[in-house]
Write a protein that holds these residues in place. Structure first.
Motif, short mmCIF file in Angstrom:
data_model
loop_
_atom_site.label_atom_id
_atom_site.label_comp_id
_atom_site.label_asym_id
_atom_site.label_seq_id
_atom_site.Cartn_x
_atom_site.Cartn_y
_atom_site.Cartn_z
N ASP A 98 8.03 11.59 10.23
CA ASP A 98 6.77 12.11 9.68
C ASP A 98 6.05 11.09 8.80
OD1 ASP A 98 7.33 14.53 10.93
OD2 ASP A 98 8.44 15.28 9.20
N GLY A 99 6.07 9.84 9.25
CA GLY A 99 5.37 8.80 8.52
C GLY A 99 6.06 8.32 7.26
N LEU A 105 10.08 5.64 1.34
CA LEU A 105 8.76 5.04 1.18
C LEU A 105 7.74 5.73 2.06
CD1 LEU A 105 9.81 1.27 1.42
CD2 LEU A 105 9.43 2.61 -0.67
N ALA A 106 6.54 5.94 1.52
CA ALA A 106 5.45 6.52 2.30
C ALA A 106 4.13 5.94 1.80
CB ALA A 106 5.45 8.05 2.17
N PRO A 107 3.18 5.71 2.72
CA PRO A 107 3.34 5.84 4.17
C PRO A 107 4.09 4.64 4.75
CG PRO A 107 1.15 5.03 3.66
CD PRO A 107 1.80 5.29 2.33
N GLY A 150 0.78 -1.22 0.00
CA GLY A 150 0.00 0.00 0.00
C GLY A 150 0.82 1.27 0.00
N THR A 151 2.07 1.21 -0.42
CA THR A 151 2.89 2.43 -0.46
C THR A 151 2.39 3.36 -1.57
OG1 THR A 151 4.50 1.34 -1.90
CG2 THR A 151 4.94 1.32 0.46
N VAL A 152 2.45 4.64 -1.30
CA VAL A 152 2.03 5.65 -2.26
C VAL A 152 3.24 6.29 -2.93
CG1 VAL A 152 0.83 7.86 -2.51
CG2 VAL A 152 -0.08 6.11 -0.97
#
Length: 379
Positions: A78-79, A97-99, A33-35
């Protein structure tokens, strides 16, 4: 976990050379689910982490990305998760990588994915310019391009040793270079300085480096490696140009170093917090005269010792009042004793720039080798 990572590794291996990071982004988005998936490559000067897909380079030492790179450990801020992209000690950069997933086990899986990315980048880099160009903050000179292509890497780690080196000025380096190779019993390290300027010096260094590799791969003793390279350079340049070199061979089982000093850079030993200038038998640079016979010498290392090889561009650099090798070099080397070799190299060169009060103009090479003692590693 095993299935996800196996699938990611397979997809990366199948990806086109220039789309490895994009392939990883697709797989991580699907599985985790990384954006955002971005590769921050360390630049040639070891001073910036450059986003592959554009954006401002990360230069702040206190940032999460640089903490990740320096300490070779995940950093969360920061996530956003930052993971080291490193292969056998060769630090390529940081994966952003985020989130960041909340589950620590998933973060561990992503760290393994970053390792898989490092492996694939090493494999595909010779087949595409994308990653070499993406790691630059400005254009390299032709001479620098030639020098960087000669290098085996900038860092190397095995249980028995840790090794790192750097060329400066990174985007305009001329004749200075280094080379290394290892097997289960020995590590070979050479540092060279080609006579002249620009492409002329780089061509000489290229000839000398490949002659030394040819002799090493033929299984010759260190003194004979020097003699073969000497003959190759003299045959081409007839003594008009020559190459200063220091050849080292470390026995990984005993810690004994064999050396051939052919007009070499300085060799320092950092032992128990003290700096010792290792005496070497001065011999003629490679290619200066026809048929020079070289002699090797040996000295022992103790577990935990570090060797620093510094070129004339380091030792002879001057401020308005003093020479770096006379007043600041030993202090700077001592200060690096708790740093990993790559950080030690960066620190010493940073101190050198501060000493001269500007960016470096003359070529400078620093190589740091730490011997950790022999460890069986299933070799």
């Amino acid at each position: 976990m095993t299935d996800r990572l196996s699938d990611i590794r397979r997809r990366l291996a199948e990806a086109p050379a220039d789309l490895v990071v994009e392939c990883l982004a697709t797989e991580l988005a699907r599985a985790y689910g990384t954006v955002e998936t971005e590769l921050l490559q360390v630049d040639y000067r070891l001073a910036a982490l450059v986003p592959l897909h554009g954006g401002d380079p990360v230069t702040g030492a206190g940032t999460a990305a640089w903490r990740c790179f320096d300490h070779q450990a995940p950093a969360l801020q920061d996530g956003i998760l930052h993971l080291p992209v490193t292969m056998r000690g060769e630090r390529l950069g940081v994966l952003r990588l985020a989130p960041a997933p909340e589950d620590p086990r998933r973060r561990d899986e992503l760290a393994e994915a970053a390792d898989a990315l490092a492996h694939e980048l090493i494999v595909v880099r010779p087949g595409t310019d994308k990653y070499a160009v993406g790691a630059r903050t400005r254009r390299l000179t032709l001479a620098a391009e030639m020098q960087w292509e000669l290098l085996p890497g900038r860092s190397r780690i095995r249980p028995a040793f840790s090794l790192a080196g750097q060329l400066e000025p990174a985007y305009a380096v001329r004749g200075d270079s280094f080379d290394w190779a290892d097997d289960d019993q020995r590590l070979w390290l050479s540092t060279v300085n080609g006579m002249g300027e620009g492409v002329t010096a780089s061509m000489l260094t290229c000839l000398g480096t490949n002659a030394l590799r040819n002799a090493r791969r033929a299984g010759l003793e260190l003194a004979d490696q020097a003699a073969l390279a000497d003959q190759a350079i003299y045959a081409y340049h007839q003594g008009i140009q020559h190459l200063s070199a220091l050849l080292l061979e470390l026995d990984l089982r005993t810690g004994v170093v064999t050396a051939v000093d052919a007009g070499s850079p300085r060799l320092l030993v950092l032992r128990d917090g003290e700096v010792i200038e290792q005496p070497l038998d001065d011999q003629f640079p490679l290619g200066m005269f026809d048929g020079t016979i070289y002699q090797s010498q040996s000295f022992p290392l103790s577990v935990g010792d570090r060797l620093f090889v510094v070129s004339d561009g380091v030792f002879d650099a001057t401020s308005r009042t003093a020479r770096y090798g006379d007043t600041a070099l030993h202090r700077s080397v001592r200060r690096t004793r708790s740093m990993a070799p790559l950080e030690a190299v960066r620190s010493l060169l940073g101190d050198l720039r501060a000493f001269v009060g500007s960016d470096l103009v003359d070529d400078a090479v620093v190589v740091c080798l730490e011997w950790r003692g022999f460890h069986a590693e299933g070799q």
